[in-house]
Design an enzyme around this catalytic site. Structure first.
Site, PDB file in Angstrom:
ATOM      1  N   ASP A  24       0.907  -1.294   0.082  1.00  0.00           N
ATOM      2  CA  ASP A  24      -0.038   0.002  -0.168  1.00  0.00           C
ATOM      3  C   ASP A  24       0.868   1.327   0.030  1.00  0.00           C
ATOM      4  OD1 ASP A  24      -2.247   1.458   0.040  1.00  0.00           O
ATOM      5  OD2 ASP A  24      -2.744   1.156   2.213  1.00  0.00           O
ATOM      6  N   HIS A  41       2.853   3.519  -9.110  1.00  0.00           N
ATOM      7  CA  HIS A  41       2.755   2.081  -9.215  1.00  0.00           C
ATOM      8  C   HIS A  41       3.890   1.493 -10.236  1.00  0.00           C
ATOM      9  CE1 HIS A  41      -1.326   2.093  -7.563  1.00  0.00           C
ATOM     10  NE2 HIS A  41      -1.811   2.923  -8.580  1.00  0.00           N
ATOM     11  N   LEU A 135      11.552 -20.175  -4.906  1.00  0.00           N
ATOM     12  CA  LEU A 135      10.692 -19.337  -4.216  1.00  0.00           C
ATOM     13  C   LEU A 135       9.367 -19.554  -4.822  1.00  0.00           C
ATOM     14  CD1 LEU A 135      10.231 -16.985  -2.122  1.00  0.00           C
ATOM     15  CD2 LEU A 135      10.729 -15.268  -3.946  1.00  0.00           C
TER      16      LEU A 135
END
Ligand code: FPP
Length: 252
Positions: A24, A41, A135
């Site tokens: 956020d 973004h 991962l």
């Protein structure tokens, strides 16, 4: 095999096996610099890259990132289009690198409203990385925790129509096998950046026993030192999973 903190108590390690993040503060990061929100973004994608590298180095097994919630469609049209474009570009540019880094990528959420090109890129990225195991990176896109529980319930009833007449046979493990992240243990650590202290309909079922960490940093500023600081904090937590402090005390 599904491992649920509510069913089987997992072993606690110094580094979380599964880290889930709400990224956020992209918009506020940009506004503070008199830039359009979309610039935030774009910087957010760089922070995603750093988080993947850092988690890989530190030995995290599962990293789950909330990229687009089912509620984010309510944002201005331009911002939604930019987010979709970024998603497409990132998949086009980064999958080869993920393949080389041994990262397995999965996207969870209701993908049906996405344009066919994006859905095809997702399918191909998942397929290209499916043999990797360094991962496990999951991107939650058009995801909502309540949606996840509902879709699990629907799939469960299709698989076991008899349950409607025998509801007592329904238990947590039966339902959780149908959640969209049934392949992963529940998150050990949740991080939300940007100063808000909410779960915002993220992994509603799976966060039941997760340690919650909130940072005031905006996501584009959240790098390796901030992830390490969160892990430092995580190591100080006593995870009891309903038991007493004496029961979970580590032998000296
Ligand atoms: C929250 O910041 C962030 C989002 C809704 C989008 C997160 C997307 C990215 C980090 C980039 C795309 C990711 C991938 C994996 C390609 P906000 O816009 O709510 O910030 P604000 O609270 O300051 O307005």
């Amino acid at each position: 095999m599904l491992s649920s903190t509510t069913l089987a108590v997992p072993v606690c390690t110094d580094v979380p096996r599964h880290l889930a993040i709400i990224m956020d503060g992209n918009g506020r990061w940009a506004t503070k610099r008199f830039l359009p929100r979309t610039a935030g973004h774009i910087r957010g994608v760089q922070a995603v890259r750093r988080a993947v590298e850092t988690c890989g180095k530190l030995g995290v097994e599962y990293l789950t990132l909330f990229a687009f919630s089912s509620e984010n469609w309510r944002r201005p049209k331009d911002e939604v289009s930019l987010l979709m474009r970024l998603f497409i570009q990132t998949l086009e540019k980064e999958v080869t690198k993920l393949e080389q880094q041994g990262v397995r990528l999965r996207i969870v959420g209701d993908l049906s409203p996405f344009e066919p090109r994006l859905r095809e890129l997702i399918r191909s990225a998942e397929q290209r990385t499916e043999h990797n195991n360094a991962l496990n990176l999951t991107i939650a896109a058009n995801y909502g925790g309540r949606w996840d529980i509902l879709q699990a319930m629907r799939r469960l009833l299709l698989a076991h129509p008899d349950l409607a007449n025998n509801p007592d046979a329904l238990d947590e493990s039966l339902l959780s096998e149908h959640l969209s992240m049934a392949y992963a243990p529940e998150p050990d650590l949740f991080i939300r950046t940007g100063g808000e202290q909410r779960i915002s309909n993220f992994l509603v079922w799976q966060l039941a026993y997760t340690e919650l960490y909130f940072s005031d940093e905006y996501w584009p500023d959240f790098g390796a030192p901030e992830i390490e600081a969160a892990f430092e904090w995580y190591r100080t937590r006593e995870r009891r999973f309903g038991r007493t402090s004496a029961q979970v005390a580590k032998p000296i």
